[in-house]
Structures are given as structure tokens and as C-alpha cells.
Design a protein around this motif. Structure first.
Motif, short mmCIF file in Angstrom:
data_model
loop_
_atom_site.label_atom_id
_atom_site.label_comp_id
_atom_site.label_asym_id
_atom_site.label_seq_id
_atom_site.Cartn_x
_atom_site.Cartn_y
_atom_site.Cartn_z
N LEU A 23 -3.49 -10.73 6.00
CA LEU A 23 -2.59 -11.85 6.26
C LEU A 23 -3.11 -13.08 5.55
CD1 LEU A 23 -1.60 -11.50 10.04
CD2 LEU A 23 -0.69 -10.36 8.02
N ASP A 24 -2.22 -13.79 4.84
CA ASP A 24 -2.65 -15.00 4.13
C ASP A 24 -2.65 -16.20 5.08
OD1 ASP A 24 -0.06 -15.94 4.36
OD2 ASP A 24 0.47 -15.64 2.24
N MET A 30 -0.19 -10.00 2.63
CA MET A 30 -0.39 -9.96 1.19
C MET A 30 -1.00 -8.60 0.90
SD MET A 30 -0.22 -11.35 -1.73
CE MET A 30 -0.87 -10.91 -3.34
N SER A 31 -0.57 -7.96 -0.14
CA SER A 31 -1.13 -6.65 -0.46
C SER A 31 -1.43 -6.58 -1.94
CB SER A 31 -0.18 -5.54 -0.02
OG SER A 31 1.17 -5.89 -0.30
N VAL A 32 -2.59 -6.00 -2.25
CA VAL A 32 -3.02 -5.96 -3.64
C VAL A 32 -3.75 -4.65 -3.91
CG1 VAL A 32 -5.10 -7.29 -3.02
CG2 VAL A 32 -4.39 -7.18 -5.40
N VAL A 50 -11.08 -8.30 -6.40
CA VAL A 50 -9.74 -8.71 -6.83
C VAL A 50 -9.81 -10.18 -7.24
CG1 VAL A 50 -7.39 -9.10 -6.01
CG2 VAL A 50 -8.63 -7.04 -5.31
N ALA A 51 -9.12 -10.54 -8.33
CA ALA A 51 -9.17 -11.93 -8.81
C ALA A 51 -7.98 -12.75 -8.29
CB ALA A 51 -9.17 -11.94 -10.34
N GLY A 52 -8.18 -14.05 -8.23
CA GLY A 52 -7.09 -14.96 -7.82
C GLY A 52 -7.22 -15.33 -6.37
N GLU A 54 -5.11 -16.39 -4.15
CA GLU A 54 -4.10 -15.89 -3.19
C GLU A 54 -4.18 -14.39 -2.99
OE1 GLU A 54 -1.90 -18.00 -5.76
OE2 GLU A 54 -0.57 -18.98 -4.31
N ALA A 55 -4.74 -13.69 -3.98
CA ALA A 55 -4.78 -12.22 -3.89
C ALA A 55 -6.09 -11.70 -3.31
CB ALA A 55 -4.56 -11.62 -5.27
N THR B 147 -5.95 -5.81 -11.39
CA THR B 147 -6.00 -6.86 -10.37
C THR B 147 -7.34 -7.60 -10.36
OG1 THR B 147 -6.62 -5.18 -8.76
CG2 THR B 147 -4.31 -5.81 -8.84
N ALA B 150 -6.41 -12.61 -12.35
CA ALA B 150 -5.53 -13.30 -11.40
C ALA B 150 -4.06 -13.05 -11.74
CB ALA B 150 -5.82 -14.80 -11.42
#
Lengths: 458, 161
Positions: A23-24, A30-32, A50-52, A54-55, B147, B150
């Protein structure tokens, strides 16, 4: 629930990637996707970072890591459905994320058939519809068209079990010079009503005993119609249907008894009705006591055949009784094989059928012995003249017994693979019965058209 | 042209499976593999009442995400991955036939559904279904599926309304 370490062993090689869901900060999931490695000895899933912002999954609260697989089948859809879902908290190590699963959930259709997976969802389906009914103020129930519902609730296609012994009784009587087509039709209707009453009663009492609910491996031949369990019809509606069938069957039976010989036909009808009702109904519940096969043997064998014979001839016949024995054995074997996949559910509900009581080798040996006996009776009867000699053609049905026998050997623990073989058992009964009838028809034609028919046509 | 960026629409239109994440009654994420269906405005998923916990969860909390991640399940020239966050509602006003409105899109992805529908008498509860309608609000695109890079983020508030 499978122990996480054992489950982890199934992940590598069976899935291409993982999906981390969390959960963000706004409360949205959120799913990655990411790569993974399993370290079974530590019970750990190592996930690629995982990069970013938000992710990136959080480290301070529970996440869901899912492995999902399908195999596309162009022009059809897909198969090989499987997924494993793990829950736990992530830890950061050496640029990776580690998950030690705390909870798991999984399904692999190669381990648990889609039908069983669906059956296990029935209580949830009922809860959902009950909740929806409460929310909307209207009864929300699953639906089927009236025709399909009738077919399903009554298990109409199984009427072949009634058609065969009645036709056989009528055929034996016709060879003896007794033929009343209207009475034959009335006999068939009465017997069919009692049979359908039995099918519906079976559902009613298996619902009340919990046997149907406990069975998560129903097939088209076993596990009942499930119309009550699914909410398609209420218990009350099924009871009404059961009483309706029994009333019509008993009414026609009474008419036949009055017009063709009261006490013999009353006795035969009463015996048939008694077996039909108490097959699953308390206090006797014959099928729970391991004598369901004997009941089916009597009810769908000698009782129906001699009853049909008596209606035509107003007399008893040892030949009719003898002729009914092979089909009686084969219909009892249909039930016997159909009880094999029902074993776990039946055992839970206290339904001590023969396959519940016996080991696999015993069940298979008894099947082989009984089927052999059925055909030996035909052979001996035809040779000795105990039944019309042309009935020897019924031996042509023997090859249908082999797939059932082999199916029991190979798929004893696999209900849905056994299902086609169960169908062969039904065909075996029907083919044998119809060939016996055809044998009698040949004998009848010969007796009417040849002054002194040769012995093999008598 | 729909409400989502073209590369994501292409994924949605071909994906045989996507991972729908909902929030359970304890506020935890729960993910379900499902066939995503897309009409250019909303994303639709259907669920049998047999597996209806997700419908209950969405009714209690409509925040969802949908991830298209499986390289085996999508047929696009250059593989990519996407996640769509959105607000979902459940249409279960007519469980028996309400979902048939998405059958034309479903059929394109899983032609065998017509065969199974023909066997409805054998699987009556499977075909009592609710429809999950997702209104996208934000989308993430990993252009080459990696992934560890970003994602591109697309704010879609106002889309699909």
C-alpha cells in the motif's frame, strides 16, 4: 496451508518473476514486478531491488509477494494456471530485498483440479449471495433455465438404469406371449417416477447428513445434483419434488396393481418404494451401511424386471428374474465405481460405503469378479436356455468393462481422470441391457416367423 | 485513443492475465491473477461468486492496482510492464447475466469461454459473476520491462469519468 519452506521449493523453475504488492502513502495498492531467488534452507525469498520512489516497496509493513503463471493456448485461452501468494515484511540486504513468508496461499491446477478448487469456493459463494440478498432486500440466488434445472435436479440421464430392467421384463413377457404396450408405458413411467424420487431423495438426505457439502470432488456421475448446496433450489422445493415423484409413481403403481393383480404388484411396488426411500433416508439409510449396492442390485434388477413382467403376464417368471441378474450386477457396479471418488466426503459424513470400508485392491478385485459374474451368468443362461439364447450377443459389451477396470487401477485417487471411465460403466450397463433386450426381440421375431426355430434362436 | 497511454493500452488489450491487488478488511494487500478487459475507458475484470472475497474487499475499499507483468501472458512487439492504480466498483446487480456485457472483450482473449458457457449447467456458480470496473487514476510504465529502472508515471485523474 502448506509450510512456507516446502512451498518455497516449488517456486524456482515454475515462475518467471515475482510481483510485490504493497500500500502506498495514499492507501492505494501498488504492485511491481521483479526478479527473485529462493533460498529454501533459510526459508527466504530474495527479491531484486526496484527503482523509483513510488515503486519501491516499504520495509516497515506487510507486503504481498505473488508468483503467477499461465501457459497461453492460442485460439483457446490458457492453461497451467498456478500462483503462490506470500505475505511478510521485507528486509533490505546487499541491495536486495528479503522476505520471510509469514502467511501463504496457493493454487496449482495440476495439483488441484479447477473443479475441486471451485467446489471449495461454494461456501464463499453462498455467503456472498446471502450478504447481497441482505443488502438488496431481494433473494439473490444462482439461476439455470427450468429445463436444465429439472435435468440437473432429477439427474434425468440416469433413467437408463430404469429403462433397461423394465424393457427386459417386458421383453421376457412378450416372448412368453404377453404384450400390452399401454401397460408397458405405464410401468416405465411408474418406475421412472420412483427412480427420480430416489435421485431427489438422495440429494435431500445427503444435504441433511452433510455428505454433499463434505464432498469437494463431485463428478457428473457422483456427488449428487448439488442443486440444494449451490442454492439453485431450496430443500423445501426438493422435498416437494421428491414427494411429487413418489406420489405419481405410487399412484400409477396402485392402478397397475388393482388392474393386474393386487397383492403381487403391491408387494413388488412396496419393496421398490421402501428401498428407494430408505436408500439414504433415516432410520435405515442403507447406503450409509455399505448395502447401497445390494439395494441398487435389487431395485434396478429383479424388482423392476419381475414387476414389469408381472404387469404384462399376471404371473411370476424365473426367467425374468434370471435375466435381470446381469443388469442388476452391472448397475450396482455403476454405483460402486461412482462411490470411489466420493470416499473422502462419504467418510466424513459417516456414509460407510464399500469403497470407504475396503482397500483399493479389494475394491478393484470385487469389481472384476462382479463384472465377470455378470457375463458368466449371460453365457451360462444362454447356453442352458435359462434365458433366450440370442441374448448371448450381450457378451459383445465385455470390452466396455476393461476401461472401467483399468481406470480404477490408474485413477483411483484422481476423480476427474476417473470420470470418463465412470461413464464407460454406465455405457456397459446400458449396452449389456439393450443387447439382452435385442436378444429377446430376435427370439420373439423367430418364434413368430419360423415354425420350428433352431435352438440358438429360442 | 483511450484514457491510458498507448503502450499500456496495448498491454491491456493483449494480456491474458494481470495481477489485481485489493485491500483486505485488515488493510493488507491481497493479489489475484485475473484476465483484464479494457474498453478504452475503464478496465473490467470479472469474478465468480465462488471466489468473491475480492469483491467484498473492493466493496469495502475501492482502491486497487493492476499489474501487467508476465512476459508469457502478453503479446507485444517489445515487452514492457505496467501498473495501473485506480478506483474500483463492483457491479453485482445481476450476477447471472450482468457480466455478459463484457463477454465480447473476454471472448477475444479466451475464445474457450464460449465452450464453458455452453456447459453452464455443469458449472452454475462459476457463471454467477460480479464485474469489477476500474477507473484508472495513475499509471506506471517500465518501457523495457526492467523495474530496476524508475518507471514513467502518468497522472490520469479525471480520466475515464
Amino acid at each position: 496451508m502448506t509450510a512456507p519452506t516446502e512451498l518455497l521449493g516449488r517456486i524456482e523453475g515454475n515462475f518467471t518473476h515475482a510481483v510485490i504488492a504493497f500500500l502506498d502513502h495514499e492507501g492505494y495498492p501498488m504492485s511491481v514486478a521483479t526478479g527473485f531467488t529462493i533460498v529454501p534452507e533459510r526459508g527466504v525469498v530474495v527479491l531484486d531491488a526496484v527503482a523509483g520512489a513510488e515503486a519501491s516497496p516499504p520495509l516497515d509493513r506487510e507486503v504481498n509477494v505473488v508468483f503467477s503463471h499461465i501457459r497461453p493456448q492460442p485460439g483457446i485461452g490458457y492453461d497451467e494456471r498456478r500462483y503462490i501468494s506470500l505475505w511478510g515484511t521485507l528486509h533490505k540486504t546487499d541491495g536486495h530485498l528479503e522476505l520471510v513468508p509469514e502467511r501463504t496461499q496457493h493454487w496449482d491446477e495440476q495439483e488441484m483440479s479447477f473443479f475441486e478448487f471451485s467446489e471449495r469456493g461454494v461456501p464463499q459463494a453462498r455467503r456472498y449471495m446471502d450478504r447481497l440478498s441482505a443488502e438488496t432486500g431481494t433473494s439473490v440466488r444462482p439461476r439455470l433455465s427450468t429445463g436444465w434445472l429439472f435435468l440437473r435436479a432429477t439427474r434425468l440421464p440416469f433413467l437408463s438404469a430404469t429403462f433397461v430392467p423394465v424393457a427386459l421384463g417386458v421383453a421376457v413377457a412378450a416372448l412368453d406371449g404377453h404384450w400390452h404396450w399401454a401397460l408397458a408405458i405405464l410401468t416405465l413411467i411408474a418406475a421412472s417416477c420412483v427412480h427420480l424420487g430416489l435421485n431427489v431423495a438422495n440429494d435431500v438426505f445427503d444435504t441433511l447428513s452433510g455428505a454433499d457439502a463434505a464432498n469437494v470432488n463431485p463428478t457428473q456421475f457422483s456427488g449428487g445434483s448439488r442443486v440444494i448446496l449451490y442454492g439453485l433450489l431450496s430443500l423445501r422445493q426438493m422435498v416437494a419434488l421428491m414427494l411429487g415423484f413418489y406420489a405419481v409413481g405410487a399412484g400409477i403403481g396402485l392402478y397397475l396393481a388393482i388392474s393386474r393383480g393386487f397383492w403381487p404388484l403391491f408387494g413388488i411396488g412396496l419393496a421398490g418404494l421402501f428401498i428407494s426411500v430408505f436408500y439414504t433416508a433415516p432410520p435405515f439409510r442403507f447406503v450409509h451401511r455399505g448395502i447401497g449396492e445390494i439395494c441398487v442390485f435389487l431395485g434396478f434388477g429383479p424388482i423392476m424386471t419381475i414387476g414389469a413382467y408381472f404387469v404384462q403376464a399376471k404371473a411370476w417368471s424365473w426367467e425374468a428374474i434370471y435375466a435381470s441378474l446381469p443388469v442388476a450386477i452391472l448397475i450396482a457396479l455403476v454405483l460402486y465405481v461412482n462411490e470411489v471418488p466420493d470416499r473422502p466426503g462419504d467418510a466424513k459424513a459417516g456414509k460407510r460405503t464399500l469403497p470407504v470400508r475396503w482397500t483399493k485392491p479389494t475394491v478393484i478385485a470385487v469389481y472384476a469378479g462382479s463384472a465377470a459374474t455378470a457375463f458368466a451368468l449371460i453365457l451360462i443362461g444362454a447356453i442352458t436356455g435359462a434365458i433366450a439364447r440370442p441374448t448371448i450377443i450381450a457378451l459383445a459389451a465385455i470390452p466396455l468393462a476393461l476401461p472401467v477396470y483399468r481406470g480404477l487401477q490408474e485413477f483411483y485417487e484422481s476423480p476427474y481422470q476417473l470420470m470418463p471411465r465412470m461413464g464407460k460403466g454406465v455405457q456397459l450397463h446400458m449396452a449389456t441391457g439393450l443387447l439382452l433386450v435385442v436378444g429377446y426381440v430376435i427370439a420373439i421375431i423367430a418364434s413368430h416367423n419360423i415354425t420350428n426355430p433352431p435352438f440358438f434362436l429360442r | 485513443m483511450g484514457v491510458l497511454p498507448a503502450p499500456i493500452e496495448e498491454l491491456l488489450n493483449t494480456a491474458l492475465v494481470a495481477e489485481l491487488t485489493v485491500v483486505d478488511d485488515r488493510g493488507r494487500p491481497v493479489t489475484h491473477p485475473l484476465i483484464p478487459l479494457y474498453d478504452g475507458e475503464r478496465i473490467y475484470l470479472t469474478s465468480s461468486v465462488l471466489f468473491s472475497r475480492k469483491l467484498e474487499h473492493i466493496k469495502d475499499n475501492g482502491k486497487v492496482s493492476l499489474s501487467i507483468s508476465d512476459p508469457n501472458a502478453v503479446k507485444v512487439e517489445r515487452f514492457r510492464r505496467a501498473t495501473i492504480q485506480g478506483d474500483a466498483i463492483v457491479d453485482d446487480a445481476d450476477l447471472h447475466s450482468g457480466w455478459e456485457r463484457v463477454l465480447p472483450i473476454w471472448r477475444q482473449k479466451e475464445p474457450a469461454i464460449d465452450f464453458f458457457l455452453g456447459k453452464r449447467v455443469a458449472l452454475p456458480l462459476f457463471f454467477e459473476r460480479g464485474v469489477i470496473e476500474i477507473r484508472p487514476r495513475r499509471a506506471f510504465l517500465w518501457a523495457d520491462g526492467r523495474t530496476d529502472v524508475a518507471p514513467q508515471v502518468f497522472e490520469l485523474v479525471g480520466a475515464g469519468r
